[in-house]
Design an enzyme around this catalytic site. Sequence first.
Site: not given
Length: 562
Positions: A478, A130, A452
Site C-alpha cells: 500500500s 480509489c 497489498e
Amino acid sequence: MSATDGADRAVRPSRALLDGPERAAARAYLKGIGYDDDALARPIVGIANTWTETMPCNFHLRRLAERVKDGVRAAGGTPMEFNTVAISDGITMGTEGMKTSLVSREVIADSIELVARGNGFDAMVALSGCDKTIPGCVMGLARIDLPSVMLYGGTIAPGRFKGRDVTIQDVFEGVGAHAAGNMSEEELTDLENHASPGAGACGGQYTANTMGMAFEVLGISPMGSSMVPAEDGKKGAVAEDCGRLALDLLERDLRPSTLITRASLENAIAGAAMSGGSTNVVLHLLAVAREAGVELTIDDFDRIAWSTPLLADLKPGGRYVATDLYHAGGVPLVVKRLREAHLLHTDAPTVTGHTIGEMADRARETEGQPVIHALDDPLKPNGGFAILRGNLAPEGCVVKLSGHDRHEHRGPARVFESEEEAFAAVKARSIEPGDVVVIRNEGPAGGPGMREMLQVTAALVGEGLGDSVALLTDGRFSGATHGFMAGHVAPEAPRGGPIAAVHDGDTIVFDVAARELNLELPDDQIRERIAAYQPPPPAYRTGVLAKYARQVGSASEGALTA
C-alpha cells in the site's frame, strides 16, 4: 470552429450511430429517455464514472458527475454517463477480497473502452477515486484515444484523535499496537471512529493521491485539480470546468496520444519521487505506457528517482497530509520545484492548452508553508523509491526509501506462503528484530491479484519492529506502507522466480547502494530449489480471477493482461 458546428459533424464517431434515416431506431431509444433532437445533434461526451457506495474514496463521484455534465452542456455538448466497477483497497486489505483490486484496474479500462467504442462517443471525461480506478481510467482513455480528461475525486480530510491529525494508516498501525498491548480495545475503537471522517481517498501521499498527482504532472488532468479535497466546495467548480474542457479538447483535437509521451511519463515519475509517493506508481505508469505505446522500463524509475530529491514531508513517512499539500500550493508547487531542479521536460503539453513549463510558472506557494521543502533543504537527496535486482529479483523489484534511513539489511529469512500466514505470525509476535519477512505466492498470477501487504507491514510498525525488520514479497505494498520493504519481486514464485528458493533461516541481503537484493546461496542450489518448489494449487479455477491468473504478465512490465 466550434465543436458544435456542422462542418465537423461527419468526423465525429457519434454521427455513425445517430445521423440519417437508417438510424431512426437508435434515436427513438434515446428520445424515450429524455434526449431530444437538439441534444442528439451535439457532440456526445461519455462520462466514465467509478462511483460506488462501497467506500469513501468514490462515494461522492455521483454528485461530482452532475457538475461535469453541467459543464459539458454549457459548452455545447451532450453528456452520457456510465459506470464501471470499483474496489476499495483499504476495506478489502488483508482479506481474500483484496485479490480483486488489481484485477479491477483491467476491468475498468476494458469497460471504458467497450462503452466508448460501442456508443460512439466523441470525447470523454473519466472520474476516479480509489487506487485502481485512477490508472484504470487513464489506461482506458489511452486505448480509445478520444479527446479526454481525467478528473480525480480528491482526498479525504484528516480525522482527529487525541488532539492530532490521523489517517487510515494510523488505524492499520493501531491494530499492531493493540496486538502488542500498547493500545486498548477502547482506544482502537475511538481511533476507528474518527480516522475516516467523510468522502474522499486516503489522506496521505498514498497510492490514490500519488496517482492523482502523477496524472496531473503527466498532463491528462488539469493542473491544480487533483489536490482540491473531495468535500471542498471548490471541487464542484473543478468538475464543471472539466466538462467544459472536454469540448475544448474536442475542438482542438487534443488526444491522449499527444499527452502521454516519454517526456510526460518521466515528468510523472519525477513528481512521484519528489513527493515520496507510493511504489504502486511503478506498476501503474508502466501499464499506462504500454497502453499508449510508449517505451518505458522499470529501470527508468530508478534512474529518475535517484536524481530527484525528496522534498515533500507527507505521510506515510512524513508529517503532513494531502489537504496540507493543497493549502501549501498543491501539485503546481511540486512542478515548480521540478523545474527549479532542471528535472522537468518543460515542453510537454497538458490538457489545459499550456505546456507543463508554463503551468510551473503559474504556481503559487503559500508563504512559510512547511510541506514542500526548498531545493536547498531536501528531506533526502534521492527520491522515495529505488529498483533493486540481484539473484532474488532478476527482473527487478521496488524498494521504498521514504520514511526511513536504511539502505542495507542482512538477516535470516522468515518464509510465508501467503499474507495470512505472515499476519498470523506477526499477531503471535513471533517475528524477531533483524528478521527478513518473505511473503510469496501473492504476485499477479500467484495471488492471483497481487495483494497489498499493508496489514502485515502496519502491524509490524505498530509492534515496534518497523525499524529493525525487512520484508520482501512478490505482492505489492500500500502507499501507506513505510519501512524497509521490497515489493513486486519478479519473477514471482509460481512462475519460477528465485523467491521460491528461499527457506527459513537463509540469509537475505538488501543493498540499495549496489541496487541488489540477494539470497546468500550458490546459483546451482537456487536452481535446484526452484525446480523442487511446489506452489500452492490455484486458488481459483474458474471465473475472472482464474482468467486473470492465466493471462497476466510480470509485475516488472506493469502486470498487464494483454
